[in-house]
Design an enzyme around this catalytic site. Structure first.
Site, PDB file in Angstrom:
ATOM      1  N   THR A 175       0.832  -1.207   0.000  1.00 30.83           N
ATOM      2  CA  THR A 175       0.000   0.000   0.000  1.00 30.83           C
ATOM      3  C   THR A 175       0.862   1.251   0.000  1.00 30.83           C
ATOM      4  O   THR A 175       0.627   2.192  -0.769  1.00 30.83           O
ATOM      5  CB  THR A 175      -0.921   0.012   1.235  1.00 30.83           C
ATOM      6  OG1 THR A 175      -1.722  -1.166   1.248  1.00 30.83           O
ATOM      7  CG2 THR A 175      -1.822   1.227   1.228  1.00 30.83           C
ATOM      8  N   ASP A 227      -5.183   6.439  -0.309  1.00 31.97           N
ATOM      9  CA  ASP A 227      -5.916   6.672  -1.559  1.00 31.97           C
ATOM     10  C   ASP A 227      -6.188   8.161  -1.754  1.00 31.97           C
ATOM     11  O   ASP A 227      -6.079   8.699  -2.855  1.00 31.97           O
ATOM     12  CB  ASP A 227      -7.250   5.921  -1.559  1.00 31.97           C
ATOM     13  CG  ASP A 227      -7.088   4.446  -1.883  1.00 31.97           C
ATOM     14  OD1 ASP A 227      -5.982   4.040  -2.308  1.00 31.97           O
ATOM     15  OD2 ASP A 227      -8.076   3.701  -1.719  1.00 31.97           O
TER      16      ASP A 227
END
Length: 206
Positions: free
Chosen positions: A32, A91
Site C-alpha cells: 500500500t 488513496d
C-alpha cells in the site's frame, strides 16, 4: 460499476503475484505504501514537467498496488480496520497528487488555465465525496450511493491524460475533468440527501 465488474478479473490476474509477495515476507501495508509513493512521484514529478504520457505509464505501474494489497490481506485473513484505514487514507493522498500534478502543469508550462482550474475542482470534490461517506458511516448512516466511484475517476483521467500526452487535443481532457467534477458534485448531493432521509427517519442505520 468498474469495481464490481473488474474485481474478479484482477483478483485472478494478480493472485499469483500476491501469493509470491507474501511468501517472501512482504506485507500488504508495505505494498500500500510503496504503491502510493509511486503514484505520488509519478503525478508530482512527471506531470509538472509536462511528461503526461510517461507520467501516466509510471502511475499505472503502481496503481494496481491498490488491488494487490487487498488480495494479500484476504489471503492472510487480515481484512481488518487498520488495513482499511491505511488504504483509504493513502488513496486520498494519491488522488490529490494526481489532480495537483495536472493543475501545476496546466497553470505553468501547459498554459491552459481552464484545465488547471478543472483539475483543482476535481481534487476538492473528490475529497468531499470520500469525506461525506466516511463521516456518514462514522455516525452510523449509509451513504454508499452516487455515480462518481474512485475507480471510474482514476481510469478516465489517466487514460485521457496519457492520450493528451500522445497528441489528443487538450479540450478532450478539459471535457473529461468537467464531467468528472459534475459527477462528483452529483454524488455529494446524493449522499447528503441519503443521510438526511435516514436522519429524518429517526435513527442512524448501522
Amino acid at each position: 460499476m468498474l469495481n464490481r465488474h473488474a474485481r474478479g478479473f484482477f483478483t485472478a490476474l494478480f493472485s499469483p503475484l500476491a501469493r509470491w509477495l507474501l511468501k517472501i515476507g512482504v506485507s500488504p501495508d508495505a505494498i500500500t505504501i510503496v504503491g502510493t509513493a509511486g503514484v505520488v512521484v509519478g503525478a508530482l514529478v512527471f506531470y509538472p514537467m509536462g511528461h503526461l504520457l510517461w507520467g501516466t505509464l509510471f502511475i499505472t505501474a503502481f496503481i494496481f498496488s491498490d488491488v494487490i494489497d487487498g488480495i494479500m490481506a484476504r489471503m492472510q485473513d487480515r481484512g481488518g480496520s487498520w488495513g482499511n484505514f491505511l488504504d483509504s487514507t493513502l488513496d486520498r493522498l494519491a488522488d490529490g497528487a494526481l489532480f495537483a500534478g495536472l493543475a501545476i502543469w496546466f497553470f505553468t508550462g501547459g498554459a491552459d488555465t481552464a484545465i488547471a482550474v478543472a483539475a483543482v475542482v476535481c481534487l476538492v470534490l473528490g475529497m468531499v465525496v470520500s469525506y461525506v461517506r466516511a463521516k456518514a458511516e462514522s455516525l452510523g448512516f449509509q451513504a454508499n450511493v452516487g455515480i462518481a466511484e474512485r475507480a471510474e475517476r482514476l481510469v478516465s483521467v489517466l487514460v485521457v491524460t496519457g492520450l493528451t500526452g500522445l497528441g489528443l487535443p487538450p479540450i478532450v481532457l478539459l471535457v473529461t475533468l468537467v464531467v468528472l467534477a459534475g459527477a462528483s458534485l452529483i454524488t455529494v448531493v446524493q449522499r447528503v440527501l441519503a443521510v438526511r432521509r435516514q436522519a429524518c427517519q429517526g435513527t442512524p442505520q448501522s
